[in-house]
Design a protein around this motif. Structure first.
Motif, mmCIF file in Angstrom:
data_model
loop_
_atom_site.group_PDB
_atom_site.id
_atom_site.type_symbol
_atom_site.label_atom_id
_atom_site.label_comp_id
_atom_site.label_asym_id
_atom_site.label_seq_id
_atom_site.Cartn_x
_atom_site.Cartn_y
_atom_site.Cartn_z
ATOM 1 N N GLU A 1 27.190 22.325 3.145
ATOM 2 C CA GLU A 1 26.500 22.506 4.421
ATOM 3 C C GLU A 1 27.551 22.638 5.516
ATOM 4 O O GLU A 1 28.466 21.823 5.597
ATOM 5 C CB GLU A 1 25.586 21.314 4.726
ATOM 6 C CG GLU A 1 24.833 21.458 6.038
ATOM 7 C CD GLU A 1 23.976 20.247 6.362
ATOM 8 O OE1 GLU A 1 22.835 20.456 6.797
ATOM 9 O OE2 GLU A 1 24.452 19.107 6.186
ATOM 10 N N GLU B 1 25.044 25.031 10.329
ATOM 11 C CA GLU B 1 23.726 24.822 9.724
ATOM 12 C C GLU B 1 23.129 23.490 10.167
ATOM 13 O O GLU B 1 21.946 23.399 10.503
ATOM 14 C CB GLU B 1 23.823 24.855 8.193
ATOM 15 C CG GLU B 1 24.163 26.216 7.641
ATOM 16 C CD GLU B 1 24.564 26.187 6.172
ATOM 17 O OE1 GLU B 1 24.431 27.241 5.524
ATOM 18 O OE2 GLU B 1 25.014 25.132 5.674
ATOM 19 N N LYS C 1 19.732 22.843 12.506
ATOM 20 C CA LYS C 1 18.652 21.979 12.019
ATOM 21 C C LYS C 1 18.368 20.860 13.026
ATOM 22 O O LYS C 1 17.212 20.578 13.349
ATOM 23 C CB LYS C 1 19.046 21.389 10.667
ATOM 24 C CG LYS C 1 17.991 20.513 10.036
ATOM 25 C CD LYS C 1 18.468 19.992 8.684
ATOM 26 C CE LYS C 1 17.455 19.034 8.088
ATOM 27 N NZ LYS C 1 17.942 18.439 6.842
#
Length: 169
Positions: A78, A82, A86
């Protein structure tokens, strides 16, 4: 409430002082960024979350709080981008304004589309310079007031107060 999400390695690579420190001692550059974000948090009252990439390391996401700054190392596979996207979606609310500090152009457009405000590394750097000058001016004013009142704090006591101010123990 205002929240500042910081792309840690992006900012380290963009700020001159942190970039040169990174070449000598990567962990010290991370630590200095966190300290500066603690000053930012104390001065602005924003909730500050610094996100570091850990996509090349093995394991789960790691979180901790340091000087009232939340620090997140992303989980395996990740990226910080990202995770920031989120979090921007998760934290978005009527009474919450999300600010994202990154100079990653693609990331800026992605968070823009979610209603978050972008802050380039240079903008954050300039803002931080102003904050540091404001803090220095406040400290100098307070020191003059304390000297004129006959109150003198030793260097050791002053350091303890500074740690408390930053949320440390």
């Amino acid at each position: 409430m205002d929240v500042l999400l910081v792309d840690g390695y992006n900012i380290i690579g963009a700020w001159p002082e942190l970039r040169s420190l990174k070449e000598r001692d990567f962990s010290k550059a991370r630590e200095l960024l966190i300290e500066k974000m603690a000053e930012y948090q104390a001065y602005t009252g924003y909730r500050v979350i610094v996100v570091f990439d850990a996509h090349l390391s093995h394991g789960i996401e790691k979180r901790h709080s340091q000087y009232r700054v939340e620090v997140i190392y992303t989980r395996e596979n990740e990226t910080a981008d990202e995770r920031i996207e989120k979090m921007a979606r998760e934290l978005k609310g009527i009474r919450t304004q999300i600010h994202v500090a990154t100079s990653d152009y693609t990331e800026q457009w992605a968070i823009f589309g979610q209603g978050a405000l972008r802050k380039s590394a240079r903008e954050l750097y300039n803002e931080m310079q102003g904050i540091e000058k404001g803090i220095e001016k406040s400290v100098n004013t307070e020191n003059r007031r304390n000297r004129s009142a006959g109150l003198h704090l030793s260097e050791e006591i002053s350091e303890i107060f500074e740690k408390w101010r930053r949320g440390g123990k």
